[in-house]
Write a protein that holds these residues in place. Structure first.
Motif, mmCIF file in Angstrom:
data_model
loop_
_atom_site.group_PDB
_atom_site.id
_atom_site.type_symbol
_atom_site.label_atom_id
_atom_site.label_comp_id
_atom_site.label_asym_id
_atom_site.label_seq_id
_atom_site.Cartn_x
_atom_site.Cartn_y
_atom_site.Cartn_z
ATOM 1 N N LEU A 191 0.802 -1.222 0.000
ATOM 2 C CA LEU A 191 0.000 0.000 0.000
ATOM 3 C C LEU A 191 0.841 1.282 0.000
ATOM 4 C CD1 LEU A 191 -2.744 -1.073 2.590
ATOM 5 C CD2 LEU A 191 -2.861 -1.168 0.101
ATOM 6 N N ILE A 192 2.162 1.134 0.039
ATOM 7 C CA ILE A 192 3.025 2.321 0.058
ATOM 8 C C ILE A 192 2.828 3.170 -1.191
ATOM 9 C CG2 ILE A 192 5.428 3.115 -0.050
ATOM 10 C CD1 ILE A 192 6.160 0.752 1.767
ATOM 11 N N ALA A 193 2.801 2.520 -2.349
ATOM 12 C CA ALA A 193 2.632 3.263 -3.606
ATOM 13 C C ALA A 193 1.316 4.029 -3.622
ATOM 14 C CB ALA A 193 2.701 2.301 -4.796
ATOM 15 N N ALA A 194 0.285 3.454 -2.993
ATOM 16 C CA ALA A 194 -1.012 4.131 -2.943
ATOM 17 C C ALA A 194 -0.912 5.442 -2.175
ATOM 18 C CB ALA A 194 -2.051 3.219 -2.303
ATOM 19 N N MET A 195 -0.184 5.449 -1.061
ATOM 20 C CA MET A 195 -0.044 6.674 -0.276
ATOM 21 C C MET A 195 0.847 7.700 -0.956
ATOM 22 S SD MET A 195 -2.041 6.673 2.213
ATOM 23 C CE MET A 195 -1.414 8.091 3.112
ATOM 24 N N LEU A 196 1.690 7.246 -1.864
ATOM 25 C CA LEU A 196 2.485 8.174 -2.663
ATOM 26 C C LEU A 196 1.639 8.833 -3.743
ATOM 27 C CD1 LEU A 196 5.848 6.266 -3.262
ATOM 28 C CD2 LEU A 196 5.630 8.522 -2.214
ATOM 29 N N ILE A 197 0.828 8.030 -4.412
ATOM 30 C CA ILE A 197 0.146 8.484 -5.620
ATOM 31 C C ILE A 197 -1.212 9.129 -5.354
ATOM 32 C CG2 ILE A 197 -0.824 7.735 -7.829
ATOM 33 C CD1 ILE A 197 1.257 5.369 -7.620
ATOM 34 N N ILE A 198 -2.044 8.506 -4.518
ATOM 35 C CA ILE A 198 -3.430 8.948 -4.390
ATOM 36 C C ILE A 198 -3.566 10.364 -3.816
ATOM 37 C CG2 ILE A 198 -5.683 8.451 -3.368
ATOM 38 C CD1 ILE A 198 -5.031 5.488 -3.551
ATOM 39 N N PRO A 199 -2.906 10.723 -2.690
ATOM 40 C CA PRO A 199 -3.048 12.098 -2.205
ATOM 41 C C PRO A 199 -2.569 13.149 -3.216
ATOM 42 C CG PRO A 199 -2.186 10.705 -0.467
ATOM 43 C CD PRO A 199 -2.147 9.891 -1.733
ATOM 44 N N ALA A 200 -1.462 12.851 -3.912
ATOM 45 C CA ALA A 200 -0.954 13.787 -4.918
ATOM 46 C C ALA A 200 -1.920 13.912 -6.086
ATOM 47 C CB ALA A 200 0.423 13.337 -5.411
ATOM 48 N N ALA A 201 -2.464 12.778 -6.536
ATOM 49 C CA ALA A 201 -3.438 12.806 -7.634
ATOM 50 C C ALA A 201 -4.709 13.535 -7.229
ATOM 51 C CB ALA A 201 -3.764 11.377 -8.063
ATOM 52 N N ALA A 202 -5.129 13.388 -5.965
ATOM 53 C CA ALA A 202 -6.318 14.086 -5.476
ATOM 54 C C ALA A 202 -6.083 15.585 -5.371
ATOM 55 C CB ALA A 202 -6.725 13.523 -4.116
ATOM 56 N N ALA A 203 -4.835 15.967 -5.062
ATOM 57 C CA ALA A 203 -4.518 17.390 -4.909
ATOM 58 C C ALA A 203 -4.393 18.112 -6.249
ATOM 59 C CB ALA A 203 -3.215 17.542 -4.121
ATOM 60 N N ARG A 204 -4.090 17.375 -7.290
ATOM 61 C CA ARG A 204 -3.817 18.003 -8.585
ATOM 62 C C ARG A 204 -4.979 18.844 -9.128
ATOM 63 N NH1 ARG A 204 -0.618 14.847 -13.414
ATOM 64 N NH2 ARG A 204 0.081 16.703 -14.540
ATOM 65 N N PRO A 205 -6.239 18.346 -9.103
ATOM 66 C CA PRO A 205 -7.335 19.145 -9.687
ATOM 67 C C PRO A 205 -7.656 20.421 -8.912
ATOM 68 C CG PRO A 205 -7.965 16.823 -9.443
ATOM 69 C CD PRO A 205 -6.713 17.029 -8.671
ATOM 70 N N VAL A 206 -7.273 20.458 -7.627
ATOM 71 C CA VAL A 206 -7.650 21.608 -6.808
ATOM 72 C C VAL A 206 -6.461 22.523 -6.509
ATOM 73 C CG1 VAL A 206 -9.565 20.369 -5.748
ATOM 74 C CG2 VAL A 206 -7.311 20.236 -4.686
ATOM 75 N N SER A 207 -5.357 22.355 -7.241
ATOM 76 C CA SER A 207 -4.155 23.149 -6.999
ATOM 77 C C SER A 207 -3.805 23.980 -8.226
ATOM 78 C CB SER A 207 -2.976 22.235 -6.631
ATOM 79 O OG SER A 207 -3.293 21.412 -5.539
ATOM 80 N N ARG A 208 -3.264 25.156 -7.975
ATOM 81 C CA ARG A 208 -2.894 26.059 -9.075
ATOM 82 C C ARG A 208 -1.388 26.166 -9.269
ATOM 83 N NH1 ARG A 208 -7.051 31.257 -8.589
ATOM 84 N NH2 ARG A 208 -8.991 30.062 -8.861
ATOM 85 N N THR A 209 -0.620 25.802 -8.267
ATOM 86 C CA THR A 209 0.837 25.868 -8.356
ATOM 87 C C THR A 209 1.432 24.543 -7.880
ATOM 88 O OG1 THR A 209 1.125 26.721 -6.102
ATOM 89 C CG2 THR A 209 0.777 28.349 -7.869
ATOM 90 N N PRO A 210 2.661 24.237 -8.285
ATOM 91 C CA PRO A 210 3.319 23.014 -7.803
ATOM 92 C C PRO A 210 3.445 22.992 -6.286
ATOM 93 C CG PRO A 210 4.481 23.884 -9.701
ATOM 94 C CD PRO A 210 3.476 24.922 -9.314
ATOM 95 N N GLU A 211 3.807 24.141 -5.710
ATOM 96 C CA GLU A 211 3.941 24.203 -4.258
ATOM 97 C C GLU A 211 2.589 23.976 -3.569
ATOM 98 O OE1 GLU A 211 7.190 26.311 -6.247
ATOM 99 O OE2 GLU A 211 5.008 26.487 -6.387
#
Length: 263
Positions: A191-211
């Motif tokens: 499940l390690i890969a899931a915790m790497l990918i899923i939060p970042a993927a979820a944040a992408r649509p609601v973020s305007r900058t990389p930071e």
């Protein structure tokens, strides 16, 4: 306060979320999901090595995860398709790890804990390792943030700016190995890969900058850890998978918000 196992579990989940957030963003941007998965799968071989030589699980896991990541870097682009190479290495490392564990005598091993995590059994010593590793990953990514972004967006422009993309790839490799080593106790190898990918993927649509995406990914990871632990307590479900399930639900919610925004 740290005598409460639920408090230690929550702190452990938060530490892993903080470590995984910025690294997960680069995994998503660079389409390195399989790379992260292969490195995580190698962790079980690291557990076997650690037990065989009576060394720290953190040290052994990090060493094998780093070796796997470096092997992928060396073999990529040498006649093997990347997805094929990662598939072979990931499943081979997991299989060899499981076989190696079966040869270790005199040590009682809970394979389920290493495969799916055992966050409720986190000790104070584990917390020190998790938060120390998280601090190291955040410091490493923060130090190389601009160079990592440049090499991710455009390798030619990075070369022109005096940045070596291969060196930045090595930075990500080291950070990934550290994250895998600190996360194995919390969510396990699978499940390690899931915790790497899923939060970042979820944040992408609601973020305007990389930071902003890195910060949002961290917040989503923390919320997932705390809500997942609460759900596991109430529903009597496995803690690690429950955390990932909450993260997946947040990802689905972020996708719905994105579609509504487009409409």
């Amino acid at each position: 306060m740290l005598d409460d196992f639920m408090v230690r579990a929550a702190l452990a989940g938060m530490g892993v979320a903080i470590a995984a957030a910025p690294l997960g963003c680069f995994v998503v941007w660079r389409r390195m999901a399989y790379f992260g998965d292969a490195t995580a799968h190698a962790a079980i071989l690291g557990v076997a090595v650690s037990l065989a030589f009576s060394m720290s699980i953190f040290v052994g896991t990090m060493a094998i995860a780093l070796l796997m990541a470096l092997t992928v870097n060396v073999l990529s682009g040498r006649g093997y398709a990347m997805d094929t190479l990662l598939g072979v290495l990931a499943h081979s490392a997991l299989a060899f790890g499981l076989v190696a564990v079966s040869f270790i005598s005199g040590v009682r091993i809970d394979l389920m804990a290493y495969l799916f995590g055992d966050i409720l059994a986190v000790s104070r010593g584990d917390l020190a390792v998790i938060w120390g590793g998280a601090a190291l990953v955040v410091a490493l990514i923060g130090w190389r943030w601009s160079a990592l972004l440049m090499s991710t967006l455009n390798e030619d422009l990075a070369h022109a700016s005096g940045i070596a993309p291969k060196r930045e790839q090595l930075v990500l490799t080291v950070a990934l190995a550290i994250t895998v080593a600190v996360a194995i106790k919390v969510v396990g190898v699978l499940l390690i890969a899931a915790m790497l990918i899923i939060p970042a993927a979820a944040a992408r649509p609601v973020s305007r900058t990389p930071e902003g995406m890195a910060v949002a990914a961290g917040i989503i990871g923390i919320v997932s850890a705390i809500a997942g632990l609460r759900a596991a307590y109430v529903l009597d479900t496995p803690a690690g998978p429950s955390i990932v399930c909450v993260a997946a639900l947040i990802f689905l919610g972020a996708g719905v918000i994105r579609q509504l925004g487009r409409g």
